[in-house]
Motif scaffolding. Structure first.
Motif, PDB file in Angstrom:
ATOM      1  N   TYR A 249      -7.850  -5.228  -2.765  1.00 28.51           N
ATOM      2  CA  TYR A 249      -6.936  -6.268  -2.267  1.00 28.51           C
ATOM      3  C   TYR A 249      -5.652  -5.582  -1.809  1.00 28.51           C
ATOM      4  O   TYR A 249      -4.970  -4.929  -2.595  1.00 28.51           O
ATOM      5  CB  TYR A 249      -6.662  -7.264  -3.388  1.00 28.51           C
ATOM      6  N   VAL A 250      -5.335  -5.728  -0.519  1.00 26.36           N
ATOM      7  CA  VAL A 250      -4.277  -4.925   0.095  1.00 26.36           C
ATOM      8  C   VAL A 250      -3.261  -5.811   0.818  1.00 26.36           C
ATOM      9  O   VAL A 250      -3.623  -6.814   1.422  1.00 26.36           O
ATOM     10  CB  VAL A 250      -4.878  -3.934   1.123  1.00 26.36           C
ATOM     11  N   GLN A 251      -2.006  -5.406   0.727  1.00 24.53           N
ATOM     12  CA  GLN A 251      -0.937  -6.033   1.507  1.00 24.53           C
ATOM     13  C   GLN A 251      -0.643  -5.105   2.685  1.00 24.53           C
ATOM     14  O   GLN A 251      -0.161  -3.981   2.507  1.00 24.53           O
ATOM     15  CB  GLN A 251       0.304  -6.202   0.633  1.00 24.53           C
ATOM     16  N   ILE A 252      -0.967  -5.554   3.894  1.00 22.90           N
ATOM     17  CA  ILE A 252      -0.798  -4.721   5.082  1.00 22.90           C
ATOM     18  C   ILE A 252       0.378  -5.245   5.900  1.00 22.90           C
ATOM     19  O   ILE A 252       0.336  -6.379   6.390  1.00 22.90           O
ATOM     20  CB  ILE A 252      -2.075  -4.706   5.938  1.00 22.90           C
ATOM     21  N   PRO A 253       1.443  -4.481   6.050  1.00 22.38           N
ATOM     22  CA  PRO A 253       2.617  -4.953   6.801  1.00 22.38           C
ATOM     23  C   PRO A 253       2.287  -5.145   8.264  1.00 22.38           C
ATOM     24  O   PRO A 253       1.410  -4.488   8.820  1.00 22.38           O
ATOM     25  CB  PRO A 253       3.639  -3.834   6.598  1.00 22.38           C
ATOM     26  N   TYR A 254       3.003  -6.066   8.873  1.00 23.64           N
ATOM     27  CA  TYR A 254       2.782  -6.375  10.282  1.00 23.64           C
ATOM     28  C   TYR A 254       3.917  -5.824  11.131  1.00 23.64           C
ATOM     29  O   TYR A 254       5.086  -6.001  10.810  1.00 23.64           O
ATOM     30  CB  TYR A 254       2.686  -7.885  10.479  1.00 23.64           C
TER      31      TYR A 254
END
Length: 285
Positions: A91-96
């Motif tokens: 589960y990853v938080q990928i910046p935009y």
């Protein structure tokens, strides 16, 4: 196998946060759910067979299949009847970044709905990650952190060079950054597992927000009010139990926290347009 340590590392000059790395065995269907903005979950089928529902599309999966569910992608995992489905998940938080057009992170963000066989490269790195998590040798946390960067690169290459059976794109308005990473993960987990009893006041206390802040944030993440999101979670669980189990409708009503079968049946009919009994008959015929 579960590791709840947060891993933070740099990839293409962006800070990546991996919130959970786990391996889960499903013997019953996991109700339909979705993740908030900027949240991506990468799933690798380790063992077993089943069905993955993504939006309105159903797909058969088996060992060494790989799929990703990005922001707002409603998905459901259903193991084979009388069987199981074991998944390795990240589960990853990928910046935009609006200026991104190519590269690993751009590829990940452009593929929030992707399903197909894993490449040999991805198979190898998943096997290595599972081994590190199992053995937990000296320095394994630091090694896993480096391996996760390689995992994301392998996922992006799987998108570019793999053989997708299904792929989709982000809709407009789904790419703006939302803060409070831990709170987002907490929300996803609560609506998935605690839909029966959770109240807005209790949720606000657990998140450390005021009730108004909690309402605003749920609306921003999911585009729904607290009550709408809770109802969605309860109805998804109800539909799953009606189709994948032989439980009596009265028992399902009680498990979902309804005061009576009449109350449950009325709520279900308003949501799906048919009674629970008719829904079961239609889906199982």
């Amino acid at each position: 196998m579960e590791n709840t340590t947060e891993y933070t590392f740099s990839l293409e000059e962006s800070t990546i946060r991996v919130l959970t790395v786990n391996e889960r065995r499903f013997e019953q269907a996991l109700p339909a759910h979705s993740h908030g903005e900027n949240a991506f979950e990468f799933h690798y089928v380790v063992e077993g067979k089943g069905i993955v529902v993504m939006g309105e599309n159903s797909h058969e999966v088996q060992s060494d299949f790989f799929y990703v569910t990005g922001p707002g992608v409603i998905h459901e995992q259903i193991p084979e009847k009388d069987g199981f489905l074991t998944e390795f998940g990240v589960y990853v938080q990928i910046p935009y970044k609006r200026y991104e057009e190519d590269g690993v992170l751009a590829s990940l963000r452009k593929n929030p709905c992707w399903l197909g066989p894993a490449t040999s490269e991805l198979k190898a790195i998943v096997a290595a990650l599972r081994q590190e998590l199992k053995e937990k040798k000296l320095g394994f946390q630091e090694k896993i952190q480096h391996m996760l960067a390689g995992f994301l690169i392998a996922c992006a290459r799987n998108f570019e060079y793999g053989r997708p059976q299904f792929r989709g794109r982000l809709g407009s308005g789904q790419s703006e950054r939302v803060g409070q990473v831990y709170s987002q993960l907490m929300l996803d987990e609560i609506f998935l597992y605690e839909y029966r009893d959770i109240t807005l006041d209790a949720l606000a206390r657990r998140m450390g927000f005021s009730v108004r802040q909690t309402q605003r944030w749920i609306r921003k993440v999911y585009g729904k009010s607290f009550q709408e999101k809770k109802l969605e979670a309860r109805m998804s669980a109800a539909a799953m139990m009606l189709v994948s189990s032989d439980r009596k409708i009265t028992d399902i009503s009680e498990l979902l926290g309804y005061s009576s079968i009449e109350h449950f049946s009325s709520a279900f009919a308003r949501y799906y347009g048919v009674s629970p009994r008719k829904y079961r008959k239609q889906m199982c015929s």
